[in-house]
Design an enzyme around this catalytic site. Sequence first.
Site, short mmCIF file in Angstrom:
data_model
loop_
_atom_site.label_atom_id
_atom_site.label_comp_id
_atom_site.label_asym_id
_atom_site.label_seq_id
_atom_site.Cartn_x
_atom_site.Cartn_y
_atom_site.Cartn_z
N LYS A 102 34.75 15.89 49.45
CA LYS A 102 34.60 17.34 49.58
C LYS A 102 33.21 17.61 50.11
O LYS A 102 32.28 16.82 49.90
CB LYS A 102 34.76 18.02 48.22
N GLY A 214 46.09 36.98 43.51
CA GLY A 214 45.58 36.53 44.80
C GLY A 214 46.60 36.85 45.87
O GLY A 214 47.78 36.48 45.75
N GLY A 216 45.76 36.29 49.25
CA GLY A 216 45.14 35.70 50.45
C GLY A 216 46.11 34.75 51.12
O GLY A 216 47.34 34.90 51.01
N ASN A 217 45.56 33.73 51.78
CA ASN A 217 46.39 32.75 52.51
C ASN A 217 47.52 32.22 51.65
O ASN A 217 48.69 32.27 52.04
CB ASN A 217 45.53 31.52 52.87
N ALA A 218 47.16 31.71 50.49
CA ALA A 218 48.15 31.03 49.66
C ALA A 218 48.98 32.03 48.85
O ALA A 218 50.21 31.91 48.80
CB ALA A 218 47.44 30.04 48.74
N GLY A 219 48.35 33.01 48.22
CA GLY A 219 49.06 33.95 47.33
C GLY A 219 50.06 34.81 48.08
O GLY A 219 51.19 35.02 47.60
P1 NAD Z 1 41.86 33.45 50.17
O1 NAD Z 1 40.39 33.67 50.24
O2 NAD Z 1 42.67 33.57 51.40
O3 NAD Z 1 42.50 34.47 49.10
C1 NAD Z 1 41.96 34.70 47.83
C2 NAD Z 1 42.61 35.93 47.23
O4 NAD Z 1 42.14 36.10 45.90
C3 NAD Z 1 42.28 37.24 47.97
O5 NAD Z 1 43.44 38.02 48.06
C4 NAD Z 1 41.28 37.93 47.02
O6 NAD Z 1 41.33 39.34 47.11
C5 NAD Z 1 41.82 37.46 45.69
N1 NAD Z 1 40.85 37.60 44.60
C6 NAD Z 1 39.52 37.36 44.62
N2 NAD Z 1 38.99 37.67 43.42
C7 NAD Z 1 40.01 38.08 42.63
C8 NAD Z 1 40.11 38.53 41.29
N3 NAD Z 1 39.04 38.61 40.50
N4 NAD Z 1 41.32 38.88 40.82
C9 NAD Z 1 42.42 38.83 41.60
N5 NAD Z 1 42.39 38.39 42.88
C10 NAD Z 1 41.20 38.04 43.38
O7 NAD Z 1 42.04 32.02 49.49
P2 NAD Z 1 43.29 31.04 49.56
O8 NAD Z 1 43.12 30.11 50.69
O9 NAD Z 1 44.54 31.82 49.41
O10 NAD Z 1 43.04 30.17 48.23
C11 NAD Z 1 43.31 30.70 46.93
C12 NAD Z 1 43.16 29.58 45.91
O11 NAD Z 1 44.05 28.51 46.25
C13 NAD Z 1 41.77 28.96 45.79
O12 NAD Z 1 41.56 28.56 44.46
C14 NAD Z 1 41.87 27.73 46.67
O13 NAD Z 1 40.93 26.73 46.29
C15 NAD Z 1 43.29 27.30 46.34
N6 NAD Z 1 43.84 26.43 47.39
C16 NAD Z 1 44.08 26.94 48.64
C17 NAD Z 1 44.57 26.09 49.61
C18 NAD Z 1 44.89 26.58 50.99
O14 NAD Z 1 45.40 25.78 51.80
N7 NAD Z 1 44.66 27.86 51.30
C19 NAD Z 1 44.80 24.72 49.31
C20 NAD Z 1 44.57 24.25 48.03
C21 NAD Z 1 44.07 25.14 47.07
#
Ligand code: NAD
Length: 409
Positions: A102, A214, A216-219
């Site tokens: 990482k 969440g 974002g991308n994943a949620g």
């Molecule tokens: P992202 O930045 O696209 O989305 C994050 C989301 O979380 C946003 O909608 C934001 O508004 C929300 N958020 C932030 N603070 C918050 C709070 N206090 N309460 C509620 N929601 C809140 O990130 P992502 O890529 O979707 O990743 C989300 C999680 O998944 C992270 O922990 C990341 O490490 C993990 N993850 C992502 C991937 C990937 O491929 N995207 C892979 C493995 C793990």
Amino acid sequence: MAAFQYFKHNTSKAADLLGLSEEQRTKLMTPDRVLRAELTIPLDGGGTASFPAYRVQFNNRRGPYKGGIRFHPAADEDEVSALAAMMAIKCAVVGIPFGGGKGGVSVDPKKLSHTETHALAREYVKAFAEHFGPDIDVPAPDMATNPEIMDTMLAEYERIVGHKAPAMITGKSIGNGGILGRDTATADGAIIVLRALLKDQNVDASKLRAAIQGAGNAGAQAAKLLSDMGVSITALADSQGTLVVANGINVELACSIKEKEGSVCDAGTQMGDDSQILGTEAVITEPVEILVPAALEEQIHQGNAKDVKAGIVLEIANGPTTPEADEILAAQGVAVVPDVLANAGGVTVSYFEWLQNRSGETWTALQTSDRLEEIMNDAYRDVADFALFRGVTLREAAYALALSRILEE
Ligand code: NAD
């Protein structure tokens, strides 16, 4: 508890299960290499700025170190080491031939211009180039880094080594050797695992409700896939709050409003009279069958775990459940699908990108999704069978399986 302590806690429990020696435990908990540098970039307005940077190469017993690079103010040695360690576990859980790595730069990316961000990306590669390579250490995007930044990093690496090396980094743009389906892979993988778990439990998805933290991308992708399965999404939270609609949220509409207005909460008035906006933490304790933390770490903790109503927690975020909460949930009979399994779809498709680049082939989206389905289903089966056989949680089973696979090499 600091991030690296979580990893040690989970590893110790799994080591107890496997009866590992002190020497084996120490080996599994110690990074191979912690690389540090101070990156200096010119600022658009004149002058320069310097930022601490890290690359942790945790363990390469199963293959090249693999893991993203984040630009984030909280990135430090402890956090980057913990994430590198979790990558080693994750890759072993899904059985792909990578170790754990990482990277991070301690910087507030919102304060950098596009030019400064790309200068930082080039400096990062310059600082650590001799430690990267398709067979050595293969970075990827993470928080605040994206395909465009991966393209810049690859160009800098190829300039330094003097030859093409597309498999040195994954998460590139599609035109530059990236793979179709990487953007949705994490949520796709999580939902494959969830479907397998529901099948084991003999439960019909269309009768279930889910709360997702969440968007974002994943949620957001997880919310769309769950909705497609017939699950009613009754709570969806982002950093502004939790949107609650007892009859189910129109996920497409909520996400498109978030894109335009900034938050899913802005969709409240368009979701009918029964919609409510609650605080960000409320999503964790909503009355649902499935809880999907997909935002931040430590969201389910000693203070709220006993109020979790869901019977399944699908950990898309890294480290969303503290060890204390884990014990409370286990005592309540909640099935927690651990991050190292639930979110491993992302690194699995990164592996496909690396394979694609090495063979010179281009995978279709269907090839990617079929292979992802197979790998995630196999990983779930192995973890679930181990958990059942040994009478342990899915997290203990995933760590124990991963440690035994790492030690086998
Ligand atoms: P992202 O930045 O696209 O989305 C994050 C989301 O979380 C946003 O909608 C934001 O508004 C929300 N958020 C932030 N603070 C918050 C709070 N206090 N309460 C509620 N929601 C809140 O990130 P992502 O890529 O979707 O990743 C989300 C999680 O998944 C992270 O922990 C990341 O490490 C993990 N993850 C992502 C991937 C990937 O491929 N995207 C892979 C493995 C793990």
